[in-house]
Structure formats: C-alpha cells, structure tokens
Design a protein around this motif. Structure first.
Motif, PDB file in Angstrom:
ATOM      1  N   TYR A  56       1.038  -1.283  -0.384  1.00 33.36           N
ATOM      2  CA  TYR A  56      -0.149  -0.066   0.166  1.00 33.36           C
ATOM      3  C   TYR A  56       0.995   0.588   0.228  1.00 33.36           C
ATOM      4  O   TYR A  56       2.121   1.492   0.684  1.00 33.36           O
ATOM      5  CB  TYR A  56      -0.679  -0.018   1.736  1.00 33.36           C
ATOM      6  CG  TYR A  56      -2.030   0.290   1.696  1.00 33.36           C
ATOM      7  CD1 TYR A  56      -3.459   0.992  -0.407  1.00 33.36           C
ATOM      8  CD2 TYR A  56      -2.947   1.362   2.375  1.00 33.36           C
ATOM      9  CE1 TYR A  56      -3.995   1.760  -0.194  1.00 33.36           C
ATOM     10  CE2 TYR A  56      -4.267   1.799   2.077  1.00 33.36           C
ATOM     11  CZ  TYR A  56      -4.844   1.762   0.686  1.00 33.36           C
ATOM     12  OH  TYR A  56      -5.645   2.677   0.999  1.00 33.36           O
ATOM     13  N   GLY A 301      -6.106  -0.912   1.763  1.00 31.39           N
ATOM     14  CA  GLY A 301      -4.789  -1.264   2.585  1.00 31.39           C
ATOM     15  C   GLY A 301      -5.255  -3.055   2.376  1.00 31.39           C
ATOM     16  O   GLY A 301      -4.732  -3.737   2.154  1.00 31.39           O
ATOM     17  N   ASN A 304      -5.808  -4.331  -1.129  1.00 29.43           N
ATOM     18  CA  ASN A 304      -4.707  -4.302  -1.962  1.00 29.43           C
ATOM     19  C   ASN A 304      -3.955  -5.399  -1.461  1.00 29.43           C
ATOM     20  O   ASN A 304      -2.991  -5.738  -2.000  1.00 29.43           O
ATOM     21  CB  ASN A 304      -4.269  -3.152  -1.949  1.00 29.43           C
ATOM     22  CG  ASN A 304      -4.435  -2.041  -3.171  1.00 29.43           C
ATOM     23  OD1 ASN A 304      -3.780  -2.408  -3.968  1.00 29.43           O
ATOM     24  ND2 ASN A 304      -5.474  -0.965  -2.342  1.00 29.43           N
TER      25      ASN A 304
END
Length: 448
Positions: A56, A301, A304
C-alpha cells in the motif's frame, strides 16, 4: 476458476489493523474516544505499514477513497443547513399536528410519513435531527408521551432510507461500488420498503396501543406555522425537486450523484441571496466525512493486501451452490451485525468481498440488494444500530432529565421490547419478498 490465494504477511498485517480499528470504532462508548479518531489512526497505520510491507502507498490510499460518497453527503448536509433556519420544517410539523385533531395514531402515521419522505432524499441522521426536537415540542403541547413518536421517527427513517440511493450512507457506498443508478435502486427497493414501512406502522400501533389510545389535547398551532424565510424555503424545495429529476436521469446524463447534489447546492446559494455560507457550512458534519475518508483508506489497504479476496474464496462455493439461501443468510447476518455495531464499517468490509465474487463471474445482484436491506433494516434492532437511533435516545434522555421523569427516556430495554420486534418483522417481510420475487432481484444490474 482462478488459483487459490495463499495466506501471507501483508494479509495478516492489514487484517490486524482493520480488526483493531473496527474494535476501536465499535467500543467508543467504553473508551470515550470518538470513532473518527480510531478510523484516522487506522488509516495512518495502514499507509505506514502498507508502505513498509510493500502492499500500500499514500497514492493508492487517495485512490481508494470513494469521493462520490463524501461529496454527495457534504452537499446534502449543506442544503439542509440552509433549509433549517427558514422555519419550513417547523411549519410542516405543526401542520401535521393540527390535521391529526388529537388522534394519536393519525399523528404517528402522518409524522412517520413526513419523516420517511424526508429520508428518501436526506440521510436518516439529518431527518431525525430535524424532526426529533419538533416531535418533543408537539408532544409537550398535546400533553402526550413522546416515546412512541421518537421511536417511530427512528424506525421509519431507518426503513425509509433503504428505498433510495441517497437515503442512507451504506446505500451510497453500495451504489457507488456496484454502479447502481438512482432509478434502478428505487425500482428494486421502493416497493419492498413500502411493505416493510406499513409493517412497522402496524407494529407500532400494536406495541404502543395503550399510549396512543389516550386522546391528545388540541392546542392552536397557528402562530407557530409562520415560515421565517419563505424565499429561501421555497427556493430550496424547488432545487430539491430539480435534484430528484436529475437523480432520475443522472445515469443517462453520465453524471455522478455527487455532481447533481453539488449543482443543486450551487444553484440554491445563488437563488437564496441572503444565505450565510459560513453558517450553512457549519452544519456539515466534518467528523462524519472524515470518518468515511479514513474508513475507505483502511479498507483500501485490506483490499490491496488481497485479504478480502482470500476471505471471499471460502464464501464463494456457498454462494455458487444456492444463491437464494446465500442472499437471505447475508440479509439476516448483516442485519444482526448492524443492530449490534455501526453499519457503515460493516458495509465497507462487505463491498470488496462481493465485488471480488463478481470478478469470478458470479451473479452478485441479489447479494447487493440483500446487503442494502440487511444493513438498513438491521439498524432498527437496537438503540446503537444507527446514528439516528443514538441521536433519538440522547434526545429522550435529555428530555427525561430536564422533566425529572425517567419514563420519558428511551432505554435500551424499552428499545429491545418495542424496536427489536419491529426489526424482526421487517426482516421476515423482506425475506418473503426476496423469496417470492427472487428472479426480479437476481436480474443483473448491468445486463450485457
């Protein structure tokens, strides 16, 4: 079928940050820190550790924020901030009290209708912030208990909010992620919400039969019906009507919902020349908008790191086996969780999981509608189920304290006795409708 994802360190890190953030958000009443503070802390830690572990970055964090939701909420809050001082909402409330002629159920039905109609365009928190204090004033004038009306306002605003794309923050999040336009949303949810709304009204009549059996006094409300700023009030109503039309056609125009709201706000501040913009912007709940921004960063986050895809691969076989059962299970589980905790973080976590299943070629349309119903109706289950409920409970507690009468407080126990049965009734009703018309709800949102 894609290859199975393996568990790794980025997934573990992002999952721990998300869980700790959510625990902090859900326990704000215990530690005394506002939930936005925990969301902001979680967002900051997610970016720092995300960058350290390579999953991230600050740029990805900004890209993960759904600005459509943030701008739409901000613009609608400002429009309401312009409308409240005009006295128009007070005039509506007093007119309703006058029409009811002392018949309490009539007053409850009319007030409930006004709250619901408002909830279709404004989020339910704004609706109860406007109507909550007015209900107290009217009930004091009529010498009746405000409890049935306050609880009714919370239940009916939560339910009414489910019907439209802009009626409730989770709807905005789901609609924005799944690219559901205003019309499609209302066509699917409107009829179901109407049935659930009638069920709640019937439930309130039974649950509060003793309280509303007493005839109310009929004082003269005429002096209070005066609208202080007619020009601004009628201009705002005209702008809202224009916005409804544009919401209906926003998909055809290739406009996002936030642009319609921003356009309406811009037009209103020019028509109502005497509007003090500084005062109107003060009504924007920046803490709520910051909460959304931070939450999107946290979930971005987690997305990802592929943790949500990892979770989705375990749910997927169940969904593929029986889509109807999966949809009803999702509705009830999201309703029960939304009754216990805030529905916004739960929605934020569920959206990427359903999107992940969509990329696998699964028809997720009924799952979107089940999630909308679950998180919307589930808010009615407890006094903490939605921000609107918390406001109504706080208002009743303040009223009980000022009047030195504990009977005026909406306690968690009272909510459980009166509000929870109403939630269960709406979920049973919604489950039956989903089962009977499953083909209608299972139609792909974007047919190819």
């Amino acid at each position: 079928m894609t290859e199975t994802l393996s568990w790794n360190t980025p997934m573990l890190v992002s999952a721990i940050i998300m869980i700790l953030t959510f625990v902090g958000i859900f326990t704000e009443g215990v530690h005394g820190f506002h939930r936005t503070k925990f969301a902001m802390a979680g967002a900051g830690i997610m970016i720092l550790l995300g960058q350290y572990f390579g999953f991230y970055s600050p740029r990805q964090a900004v890209e993960s924020i759904d600005w459509n939701v943030v701008f739409l909420l901000g613009a609608m809050m400002t429009i309401v901030g312009i409308m409240i001082p005009t006295g128009g909402f007070q005039a509506i409330a007093y007119r309703i009290a006058d029409i009811s002629k002392g018949k309490q159920f009539m007053l409850l039905a009319l007030m409930g209708t006004a709250v619901t109609v408002l909830s279709l365009l404004l989020d339910n928190v704004t609706t109860v912030v406007i109507f909550g204090p007015l209900i107290v004033l009217i009930c004091q004038a009529l010498r009746v208990s405000p409890i049935p009306y306050l609880l009714g306002a919370a239940l009916l605003s939560d339910t009414g909010g489910v019907a439209t794309l802009v009626g409730d923050p989770p709807n905005l999040m789901i609609g924005s992620a799944a690219h559901i336009d205003f019309n499609t949303f209302f066509i699917k949810m409107g009829p179901l919400v109407l049935v659930a709304w009638l069920a709640i009204l019937a439930a309130l009549k039974v649950l509060f039969r003793e309280e509303i059996a007493v005839p109310a006094q009929t004082p003269d409300f005429t002096p209070q019906e005066h609208i202080k700023d007619k020009r601004t009030w009628y201009a705002a109503l005209g702008v809202l009507a224009m916005m409804v039309v544009l919401f209906i056609f926003h998909h055809a125009l290739n406009w996002n919902a936030w642009f319609v709201a921003a356009l309406g706000l811009t037009l209103l501040v020019f028509i109502a020349r005497n509007v003090d913009l500084d005062a109107s912007f003060e009504d924007v709940e920046l803490s709520l908008l910051m909460f959304f921004v931070s939450l999107f960063v946290v979930i971005g986050g987690v997305e990802n790191s592929h943790f949500l895809e990892y979770v989705a691969q375990f749910i997927q076989p169940f969904v593929e086996t029986d889509l109807l059962l999966a949809s009803i299970v999702l509705m009830w589980s999201s309703a029960i969780l939304s009754a216990m905790i805030d529905n916004i973080p739960f929605t934020a976590a569920m959206v990427p999981i359903i999107l992940g299943m969509e990329t696998q070629g699964i028809n997720v349309a009924p799952l979107w509608w089940s999630l909308v119903i679950g998180v919307g109706m589930g808010g009615n289950g407890t006094h903490l189920g939605s921000t609107a409920n918390v406001f109504i409970v706080t208002l009743s507690e303040r009223l009980a304290k000022d009047a030195n009468d504990p009977a005026l407080a909406l306690t968690p126990g009272l909510w459980f006795k009166k509000g929870t049965p109403a939630m269960i009734l709406t979920l049973i009703t919604s489950s039956l409708i989903l089962w009977l018309f499953f083909d209608f709800f299972a139609m792909p949102i974007h047919p190819h």
